[in-house]
Write a protein that holds these residues in place. Structure first.
Motif, PDB file in Angstrom:
ATOM      1  N   VAL A   1       0.831  -1.199   0.000  1.00 16.81           N
ATOM      2  CA  VAL A   1       0.000   0.000   0.000  1.00 16.81           C
ATOM      3  C   VAL A   1       0.867   1.251   0.000  1.00 16.81           C
ATOM      4  N   ILE A   2       1.844   1.303   0.883  1.00 17.51           N
ATOM      5  CA  ILE A   2       2.699   2.494   0.978  1.00 17.51           C
ATOM      6  C   ILE A   2       3.426   2.727  -0.338  1.00 17.51           C
ATOM      7  N   ARG A   3       3.918   1.661  -0.941  1.00 14.35           N
ATOM      8  CA  ARG A   3       4.653   1.801  -2.198  1.00 14.35           C
ATOM      9  C   ARG A   3       3.752   2.207  -3.358  1.00 14.35           C
ATOM     10  N   ALA A   4       2.441   1.991  -3.219  1.00 11.66           N
ATOM     11  CA  ALA A   4       1.502   2.361  -4.278  1.00 11.66           C
ATOM     12  C   ALA A   4       0.957   3.782  -4.115  1.00 11.66           C
ATOM     13  N   LEU A   5       1.303   4.475  -3.035  1.00 13.30           N
ATOM     14  CA  LEU A   5       0.827   5.840  -2.828  1.00 13.30           C
ATOM     15  C   LEU A   5       1.436   6.789  -3.858  1.00 13.30           C
ATOM     16  N   GLU A   6       0.596   7.616  -4.456  1.00 17.31           N
ATOM     17  CA  GLU A   6       1.070   8.607  -5.412  1.00 17.31           C
ATOM     18  C   GLU A   6       1.661   9.805  -4.672  1.00 17.31           C
ATOM     19  N   PRO A   7       2.566  10.534  -5.308  1.00 22.81           N
ATOM     20  CA  PRO A   7       3.079  11.766  -4.692  1.00 22.81           C
ATOM     21  C   PRO A   7       1.945  12.763  -4.438  1.00 22.81           C
TER      22      PRO A   7
END
Length: 484
Positions: free
Chosen positions: A268-274
């Motif tokens: 989930v964290i790695r899929a967060l957009e800027p």
């Protein structure tokens, strides 16, 4: 309903910083509650270690006063308090020197499980870890517990992880976030993965948006020096709110086991957009005749540290594409409340006409106060006169379901400390998870620092800056009212 108490193995728990505020308010009272519940084995001991010049008797007196103020255990007798403090030992110890370490080694000479709680600042983590090995206190079954702040950016988090990894395996390190020990947070996973009713709907096809709110009525007085170096983003979003976001959004793990759960959270964290400057609002509370301002509380009228932040996050994966997550947290707001609100989409076609109004199902998970879960459903308003619709709650308050005043619901620290003793890391953060959170957070902070953005002022006892309302209004949505 009486909660089932699961026994743990014999243990020695050493609390570094045992005379500090966290130990006094949370750790020691939590241990007493577990003792009173019958969960501490007969030989289990708690050993305080700090620079304060206590002996065994004065430390026990110190703990007894703390328990009377903070433990609040219904039915506890004077004999219970006396029996618990009889299990306490104390060592005056220098974390960066040699004083007290041989005495601590002698107290820990038996074969029980050893856990060391680092209730101290991060600057002492490596000193303590190094001396645990130097004085023969660390073994394969040794566990260490470390509190936030775990770094203040990616570089410092990596340095702390590396420092601990030089002395302990990752399987021995328990990075504690007390939010994950809350009964309601764990019930979020039970609701999602234990009920066929919700999981098929838990995606962007059916969910319009999700709100996560952690609102506090207090200011930062008393911890202004720490808070002014951190701010709401570092103090709350990077850890507490990030963990809640992960539990809401993660895929079902194959098993309810530590690495299976943490692997899904990491995705989930790695899929967060800027997050760009248009998708966040920072604020700083002002003062009035009843409240000190943020400047007064930190002693710096030029401070640009935020005491409030609201932001919109997006997760780039199939489950959540197009569903925004709105996060907000702040100090000196009108009510104290922590809530996750899952707002479902409108029905695809309204057969009742415009007069029936707009109605949405909302699943609300209340973390504090009055922990519980509420599902809003739409029904017909009783009486003649046509099909008029109203929203009613299906409400489960833990205080009502589990006993008066929620007395059978353990405090978050109680559960997490017992998980340490059991060797269960499911509710603790892994090193790569911490670093991934900072990797997402750092560019947001760097952006406003480069632009020299000042936080927007907001009145005490309000809902935060008006611009935070516009963050949702421009999307045709609105924040839920903050209610205690």
């Amino acid at each position: 309903m009486v909660s089932r108490v699961i026994p743990v193995d014999d243990f020695d728990l050493v609390i570094f910083g045992a005379t500090g505020d966290l130990a006094r308010r949370k750790i020691l009272p939590s241990l007493f509650r577990r003792f009173h519940a019958g969960q501490m084995p007969d030989q289990a001991r708690v050993i305080g270690a700090a620079r304060s010049d206590h002996d065994e008797a004065s430390f026990r007196a110190f703990v007894l006063e703390a328990l009377k103020e903070f433990a609040r255990v219904k039915g506890a007798k004077a004999s219970d308090y006396k029996a618990f403090v009889a299990r306490l030992d104390y060592v005056t110890l220098d974390a960066r020197g040699s004083e007290g370490w041989e005495a601590l080694k002698a107290l820990c000479a038996r074969g029980a499980t050893r856990a060391f709680y680092f209730s101290v600042g991060p600057s002492l983590f490596e000193d303590l870890a190094k001396r645990l090995h130097k004085y023969g206190l660390a073994g394969e079954e040794t566990r260490i517990v470390v509190e936030k702040p775990f770094g203040r950016d990616l570089a410092s988090a990596k340095a702390l992880n590396a420092a601990l990894a030089r002395h302990f395996d990752e399987s021995q390190i328990y990075r504690i976030d007390h939010y994950l020990g809350k009964e309601t947070v764990q019930n979020l996973m039970a609701v999602r993965f234990g009920n066929m009713l919700f999981e098929p709907l838990w995606n962007s096809q059916y969910i319009d948006h999700i709100q996560v709110t952690v609102a506090e009525t207090v200011g930062v007085a008393g911890r202004g020096e720490y808070y002014d170096r951190s701010g709401a983003m570092r103090d709350m979003v990077q850890n507490h709110l990030m963990q809640l976001l992960c539990l809401i959004a993660m895929e079902p793990p194959a098993r309810f086991e530590p690495d299976a759960v943490r692997d899904e959270k990491l995705k989930v964290i790695r899929a967060l957009e800027p997050v760009g400057p248009k998708d966040y609002v920072r604020g700083q509370y002002g003062g009035d005749e009843d409240h000190a301002s943020y400047f007064d509380d930190v002693g710096d009228e030029d401070s640009t540290t935020e005491s409030f932040i609201a932001l919109k996050a997006h997760i780039s994966n199939w489950r959540w594409a197009g569903t925004p997550f709105y996060l907000r947290t702040g100090k000196r707001l009108k009510n104290r409340a922590s809530e996750i609100a899952v707002v479902f989409k409108d029905t695809p076609h309204n057969i009742f006409g415009d007069d029936a109004g707009r109605h949405r199902n909302i699943l609300s998970i209340r973390l504090q106060p009055n922990e519980g879960i509420e599902l809003g459903v739409t029904i017909k308003e009783p009486g003649p006169g046509g099909m008029r619709l109203i929203d009613v709650p299906l409400d489960m308050s833990f205080a009502e379901a589990l006993g008066p005043d929620g007395e059978d619901v353990p405090d978050a620290y109680e559960r997490l400390i017992m998980d340490v003793i059991r060797g269960n890391q499911t509710l603790f953060m892994r090193d790569d998870e911490v670093e991934a959170a900072w990797r997402w957070t750092d560019p947001i902070i760097a952006g406003w620092e480069e632009r020299r953005e000042a936080p927007l002022p907001y009145e005490p006892d309000s809902a935060g800056p008006d611009d935070a309302l516009m963050l949702m209004h421009r999307d045709g949505r609105r924040w839920r009212e903050i209610k205690e």
